[in-house]
Design a protein around this motif. Structure first.
Motif, PDB file in Angstrom:
ATOM      1  N   LEU A 101       7.536  -5.985  -4.357  1.00 45.10           N
ATOM      2  CA  LEU A 101       6.649  -4.899  -3.941  1.00 45.10           C
ATOM      3  C   LEU A 101       7.107  -3.576  -4.548  1.00 45.10           C
ATOM      4  O   LEU A 101       6.284  -2.799  -5.054  1.00 45.10           O
ATOM      5  CB  LEU A 101       6.622  -4.803  -2.417  1.00 45.10           C
ATOM      6  CG  LEU A 101       5.736  -3.706  -1.819  1.00 45.10           C
ATOM      7  CD1 LEU A 101       4.280  -3.910  -2.217  1.00 45.10           C
ATOM      8  CD2 LEU A 101       5.870  -3.682  -0.290  1.00 45.10           C
ATOM      9  N   GLU A 102       8.393  -3.313  -4.532  1.00 45.98           N
ATOM     10  CA  GLU A 102       8.917  -2.082  -5.117  1.00 45.98           C
ATOM     11  C   GLU A 102       8.628  -2.034  -6.614  1.00 45.98           C
ATOM     12  O   GLU A 102       8.253  -0.991  -7.162  1.00 45.98           O
ATOM     13  CB  GLU A 102      10.427  -1.991  -4.868  1.00 45.98           C
ATOM     14  CG  GLU A 102      11.080  -0.729  -5.425  1.00 45.98           C
ATOM     15  CD  GLU A 102      10.520   0.542  -4.808  1.00 45.98           C
ATOM     16  OE1 GLU A 102      10.531   1.588  -5.493  1.00 45.98           O
ATOM     17  OE2 GLU A 102      10.056   0.493  -3.648  1.00 45.98           O
ATOM     18  N   TYR A 105       4.974  -1.205  -7.088  1.00 44.95           N
ATOM     19  CA  TYR A 105       4.746   0.224  -6.839  1.00 44.95           C
ATOM     20  C   TYR A 105       5.146   1.043  -8.062  1.00 44.95           C
ATOM     21  O   TYR A 105       4.409   1.938  -8.501  1.00 44.95           O
ATOM     22  CB  TYR A 105       5.558   0.690  -5.633  1.00 44.95           C
ATOM     23  CG  TYR A 105       4.854   0.565  -4.300  1.00 44.95           C
ATOM     24  CD1 TYR A 105       3.627   1.189  -4.073  1.00 44.95           C
ATOM     25  CD2 TYR A 105       5.420  -0.160  -3.252  1.00 44.95           C
ATOM     26  CE1 TYR A 105       2.985   1.079  -2.852  1.00 44.95           C
ATOM     27  CE2 TYR A 105       4.790  -0.274  -2.027  1.00 44.95           C
ATOM     28  CZ  TYR A 105       3.569   0.347  -1.830  1.00 44.95           C
ATOM     29  OH  TYR A 105       2.931   0.235  -0.623  1.00 44.95           O
ATOM     30  N   GLN A 106       6.306   0.755  -8.625  1.00 47.91           N
ATOM     31  CA  GLN A 106       6.809   1.515  -9.768  1.00 47.91           C
ATOM     32  C   GLN A 106       5.907   1.372 -10.986  1.00 47.91           C
ATOM     33  O   GLN A 106       5.781   2.303 -11.785  1.00 47.91           O
ATOM     34  CB  GLN A 106       8.229   1.057 -10.118  1.00 47.91           C
ATOM     35  CG  GLN A 106       9.268   1.395  -9.063  1.00 47.91           C
ATOM     36  CD  GLN A 106      10.625   0.789  -9.375  1.00 47.91           C
ATOM     37  OE1 GLN A 106      10.796   0.041 -10.344  1.00 47.91           O
ATOM     38  NE2 GLN A 106      11.608   1.094  -8.543  1.00 47.91           N
ATOM     39  N   GLY A 108       2.660   0.809 -10.870  1.00 49.10           N
ATOM     40  CA  GLY A 108       1.279   1.172 -10.568  1.00 49.10           C
ATOM     41  C   GLY A 108       0.347  -0.025 -10.520  1.00 49.10           C
ATOM     42  O   GLY A 108      -0.844   0.097 -10.827  1.00 49.10           O
ATOM     43  N   HIS A 110      -1.699  -1.788  -8.566  1.00 50.95           N
ATOM     44  CA  HIS A 110      -2.301  -1.590  -7.247  1.00 50.95           C
ATOM     45  C   HIS A 110      -2.761  -2.899  -6.602  1.00 50.95           C
ATOM     46  O   HIS A 110      -2.558  -3.111  -5.401  1.00 50.95           O
ATOM     47  CB  HIS A 110      -3.467  -0.609  -7.359  1.00 50.95           C
ATOM     48  CG  HIS A 110      -3.081   0.707  -7.956  1.00 50.95           C
ATOM     49  ND1 HIS A 110      -2.141   1.537  -7.382  1.00 50.95           N
ATOM     50  CD2 HIS A 110      -3.477   1.334  -9.099  1.00 50.95           C
ATOM     51  CE1 HIS A 110      -1.984   2.619  -8.127  1.00 50.95           C
ATOM     52  NE2 HIS A 110      -2.777   2.518  -9.176  1.00 50.95           N
ATOM     53  N   VAL A 113       0.238  -4.766  -5.452  1.00 47.16           N
ATOM     54  CA  VAL A 113       0.787  -4.135  -4.248  1.00 47.16           C
ATOM     55  C   VAL A 113       0.057  -4.643  -3.012  1.00 47.16           C
ATOM     56  O   VAL A 113       0.680  -5.024  -2.011  1.00 47.16           O
ATOM     57  CB  VAL A 113       0.687  -2.600  -4.343  1.00 47.16           C
ATOM     58  CG1 VAL A 113       0.909  -1.952  -2.975  1.00 47.16           C
ATOM     59  CG2 VAL A 113       1.707  -2.061  -5.340  1.00 47.16           C
ATOM     60  N   ARG A 117       1.784  -6.789  -0.044  1.00 48.05           N
ATOM     61  CA  ARG A 117       1.798  -6.274   1.326  1.00 48.05           C
ATOM     62  C   ARG A 117       1.171  -7.283   2.281  1.00 48.05           C
ATOM     63  O   ARG A 117       1.642  -7.467   3.413  1.00 48.05           O
ATOM     64  CB  ARG A 117       1.054  -4.935   1.382  1.00 48.05           C
ATOM     65  CG  ARG A 117       1.895  -3.766   0.880  1.00 48.05           C
ATOM     66  CD  ARG A 117       1.107  -2.496   0.685  1.00 48.05           C
ATOM     67  NE  ARG A 117       0.309  -2.129   1.834  1.00 48.05           N
ATOM     68  CZ  ARG A 117      -0.454  -1.033   1.873  1.00 48.05           C
ATOM     69  NH1 ARG A 117      -0.495  -0.212   0.837  1.00 48.05           N
ATOM     70  NH2 ARG A 117      -1.165  -0.758   2.942  1.00 48.05           N
TER      71      ARG A 117
END
Length: 318
Positions: A101-102, A105-106, A108, A110, A113, A117
C-alpha cells in the motif's frame, strides 16, 4: 560518428520518455514488446521494426545508453529488458499488504491503492456485512445530500474510511450499477464528476452522455484549440467520459478515429494504433464536416476558466 555530438549530449539525459525522446518509434515499440513481459536483451532487436532499431542507433551508441537515458521507463534485469514499473511490481508483490500500500501511494497508483485498502479491510473484518455490494451501496447512499449534487471526489473523501475502504477498484462502475440509488454525471466540463440521489432532477449544465463520430471529433478539436498539440493520453483524458467510452468501444483508441481525418490531424510517433501506444496529436485544421456544425472559435473550458452559465458551455447537454 556523424551524430557523435548528439550522442554525447544524450548520454547526460536520464529522464526521457514517450513525448520527448528523440526515438519515439523505438520507445513505443519497446513499450509494446515489453508489455507485462521481459524480453531477452540479445534478441530485442528481432522483435522491433527495422526503423525503430535504426532510430535508436541514430541517437545512441548502444542499448545501455538508450536505457540509461530512458531509465524512468525501461531497465535491464538478469539479461532481459523490461518496463521499470513491472520490475518494481515484481520486487514488491510478495511484501506485506501494508508495504504494498505504501508503495502504491508513493507511485500514485490510485486504483491499486483502493484495491489494497479493500484487501486490508477484508483481512481485518472478513465477516463485515458491508462486503455485500447491496449493503455497501445503501450505506453509501445515506451520506448523499438530500436535494442537490456534490462533487464525487469530495464525496468520496468525506465518506467514513470503513465505507470508502470497501469500494471496489472501479468505484464509478460500482456506483453506476445502482441507478436506483445514485446518479453520477459530468457537470459543466469534462471529468468534473458529480453524484446525487436517484430521482432528483439533474441540474442545468450536465454534459451529454452519448456521442457519435462527429461529436467526438468536435470534442477533440475543442481541446486542441486550447493546446494545439498534445500527448495522446493527455488528449484522451480531457475528453468527456461519454466520448472516451465511444472511442474505446467503437474505434479501440483515438488513433483509429483520427486516422480517418489525415488532412486535419497529425499523429507523430504512432506506429500501429495500439490503444496503449503513446504519440503526439496536432490539430492542422478543423474538419470540413464540422465547419457548419460548430463555432470554430470556441475553445474547450479548463479548470481555470469554468463558464459562469451552462448555456455558454460548449460541453453541456443539448
Amino acid at each position: 560518428a556523424d551524430n557523435g555530438g548528439a550522442v554525447a549530449a544524450l548520454r547526460q539525459v536520464n529522464h526521457l520518455g514517450p513525448t520527448d525522446s528523440p526515438c519515439p518509434l523505438t520507445v513505443n515499440q519497446l513499450f509494446r514488446v515489453t508489455k507485462a513481459n521481459f524480453v531477452d536483451a540479445s534478441a530485442v532487436e528481432t522483435l522491433l521494426p527495422e526503423e525503430a532499431t535504426a532510430q535508436l542507433y541514430r541517437c545512441f551508441d548502444d542499448w545501455p545508453s538508450f536505457l540509461s537515458a530512458h531509465r524512468n521507463y525501461f531497465a535491464s534485469m538478469g539479461g532481459t529488458i523490461g518496463q521499470v514499473r513491472d520490475i518494481e511490481r515484481l520486487k514488491i508483490r510478495d511484501a506485506p499488504l501494508e508495504e504494498q500500500l505504501e508503495f502504491a501511494y508513493q507511485r500514485g497508483m490510485h486504483q491499486k491503492v483502493r484495491a489494497l485498502r479493500r484487501k486490508i479491510r477484508i483481512q481485518q473484518m472478513p465477516d463485515n456485512p458491508l462486503l455485500e455490494r447491496e449493503n455497501l451501496a445503501k450505506a453509501v447512499a445515506e451520506f448523499l445530500p438530500p436535494n442537490r449534487s456534490v462533487k464525487l471526489h469530495r464525496f468520496m473523501l468525506d465518506l467514513p474510511r470503513e465505507l470508502s475502504d470497501l469500494f471496489p477498484r472501479e468505484f464509478r462502475k460500482f456506483l453506476k450499477s445502482f441507478p436506483e440509488l445514485f446518479q453520477v454525471f459530468e457537470y459543466r466540463y469534462p471529468n468534473n464528476l458529480h453524484i446525487m440521489r436517484a430521482g432528483l432532477p439533474l441540474p442545468d449544465g450536465v454534459i451529454r452522455g452519448t456521442y457519435d463520430e462527429l461529436s467526438v471529433v468536435a470534442c477533440v478539436v475543442r481541446v486542441l484549440q486550447v493546446r494545439n498539440s498534445l500527448d495522446s493520453s493527455v488528449l484522451f483524458s480531457r475528453l468527456p467520459e461519454g466520448a472516451r467510452d465511444m472511442v474505446k468501444s467503437v474505434y479501440n483508441g483515438l488513433h483509429h478515429l483520427l486516422s480517418l481525418y489525415p488532412d486535419n490531424f497529425v499523429l507523430v510517433g504512432s506506429h500501429n494504433g495500439d490503444r496503449n501506444e503513446r504519440y503526439r496529436v496536432t490539430l492542422v485544421s478543423v474538419p470540413a464536416k464540422l465547419i457548419d456544425s460548430m463555432n470554430t472559435t470556441t475553445s474547450a473550458p479548463d479548470d481555470s476558466s469554468v463558464p459562469t452559465d451552462a448555456r455558454d458551455n460548449p460541453w453541456h447537454a443539448e
